[in-house]
Design a protein around this motif. Structure first.
Motif, PDB file in Angstrom:
ATOM      1  N   TYR A  61       0.850  -1.195   0.000  1.00 35.17           N
ATOM      2  CA  TYR A  61       0.000   0.000   0.000  1.00 35.17           C
ATOM      3  C   TYR A  61       0.886   1.247   0.000  1.00 35.17           C
ATOM      4  O   TYR A  61       1.093   1.888   1.031  1.00 35.17           O
ATOM      5  N   GLN A  62       1.394   1.601  -1.173  1.00 33.33           N
ATOM      6  CA  GLN A  62       2.339   2.708  -1.315  1.00 33.33           C
ATOM      7  C   GLN A  62       1.709   4.064  -0.984  1.00 33.33           C
ATOM      8  O   GLN A  62       2.414   5.004  -0.646  1.00 33.33           O
ATOM      9  N   ASP A  63       0.382   4.168  -1.106  1.00 35.32           N
ATOM     10  CA  ASP A  63      -0.278   5.458  -0.882  1.00 35.32           C
ATOM     11  C   ASP A  63      -0.857   5.581   0.524  1.00 35.32           C
ATOM     12  O   ASP A  63      -1.743   6.387   0.778  1.00 35.32           O
ATOM     13  N   MET A  64      -0.323   4.789   1.445  1.00 35.96           N
ATOM     14  CA  MET A  64      -0.725   4.878   2.849  1.00 35.96           C
ATOM     15  C   MET A  64       0.524   5.123   3.688  1.00 35.96           C
ATOM     16  O   MET A  64       1.626   4.770   3.292  1.00 35.96           O
ATOM     17  N   LYS A 111      -8.087  -7.106   5.501  1.00 32.90           N
ATOM     18  CA  LYS A 111      -9.472  -6.871   5.088  1.00 32.90           C
ATOM     19  C   LYS A 111      -9.872  -5.417   5.357  1.00 32.90           C
ATOM     20  O   LYS A 111     -10.451  -4.751   4.505  1.00 32.90           O
ATOM     21  N   ARG A 112      -9.548  -4.916   6.524  1.00 33.39           N
ATOM     22  CA  ARG A 112      -9.934  -3.545   6.880  1.00 33.39           C
ATOM     23  C   ARG A 112      -9.118  -2.504   6.111  1.00 33.39           C
ATOM     24  O   ARG A 112      -9.625  -1.430   5.792  1.00 33.39           O
ATOM     25  N   LEU A 113      -7.869  -2.827   5.783  1.00 33.93           N
ATOM     26  CA  LEU A 113      -7.052  -1.906   4.996  1.00 33.93           C
ATOM     27  C   LEU A 113      -7.616  -1.739   3.595  1.00 33.93           C
ATOM     28  O   LEU A 113      -7.566  -0.648   3.036  1.00 33.93           O
ATOM     29  N   GLN A 114      -8.141  -2.803   3.031  1.00 30.44           N
ATOM     30  CA  GLN A 114      -8.684  -2.730   1.679  1.00 30.44           C
ATOM     31  C   GLN A 114      -9.818  -1.727   1.588  1.00 30.44           C
ATOM     32  O   GLN A 114      -9.989  -1.061   0.575  1.00 30.44           O
ATOM     33  N   PRO A 118      -6.838   4.100  -0.674  1.00 27.34           N
ATOM     34  CA  PRO A 118      -7.298   4.877  -1.812  1.00 27.34           C
ATOM     35  C   PRO A 118      -7.194   4.118  -3.132  1.00 27.34           C
ATOM     36  O   PRO A 118      -7.885   4.394  -4.077  1.00 27.34           O
ATOM     37  N   SER A 119      -6.248   3.142  -3.209  1.00 35.57           N
ATOM     38  CA  SER A 119      -6.089   2.363  -4.432  1.00 35.57           C
ATOM     39  C   SER A 119      -5.792   0.910  -4.086  1.00 35.57           C
ATOM     40  O   SER A 119      -5.588   0.576  -2.929  1.00 35.57           O
ATOM     41  N   ASN A 120      -5.781   0.069  -5.099  1.00 37.00           N
ATOM     42  CA  ASN A 120      -5.515  -1.350  -4.883  1.00 37.00           C
ATOM     43  C   ASN A 120      -4.066  -1.578  -4.474  1.00 37.00           C
ATOM     44  O   ASN A 120      -3.182  -0.838  -4.895  1.00 37.00           O
TER      45      ASN A 120
END
Length: 125
Positions: A61-64, A111-114, A118-120
């Motif tokens: 998750y690069q955008d987190m 599951k909760r992170l998904q 903001p993106s896959n």
């Protein structure tokens, strides 16, 4: 303990003060990045065992923004969010807590992170 730093810098940022916490939360908020905060303690084996999982998530998750907080070193942050057990994972959006997961449960965290991301996620090679 061996430190692996062969050209790869950790994407999980260690918070070492209340000021550091405020700075990273403000930066992530300004950039529109959700935050995953891992509240841990060196004496808590399940918490320590989650560190490689956090690195994996941070790569996916690069955008987190991924933060780790040792509750014994930064008690103010742990108290502010009423963290009473380790590991605790606090999910924030726009600087506001939106979810809290207590315990080492990788499947539930993913599951909760998904739903927060903001993106896959990016596949890890």
């Amino acid at each position: 303990m061996e430190v692996q730093e062969q050209g790869t810098k950790s994407r999980v940022v260690k918070v070492n003060s209340m000021e550091s916490w405020d700075f990273h939360v403000n930066q992530a908020t300004l950039q529109g990045c959700p935050i995953v905060a891992h509240f841990t303690a060196v004496w808590c084996i399940p918490s320590v065992a989650m560190n490689p999982f956090m690195e994996e998530l941070a790569s996916m998750y690069q955008d987190m923004c991924f933060l780790t907080i040792d509750v014994d070193e930064v008690k103010e942050v742990a108290s502010k969010y009423e963290v009473k057990a380790m590991p605790t994972f606090l999910l924030l959006k726009a600087g506001v807590p939106v979810d809290k997961i207590v315990g080492a449960n990788p499947d539930e965290i993913k599951k909760r992170l998904q739903s927060l991301a903001p993106s896959n996620p990016t596949d890890i090679p």
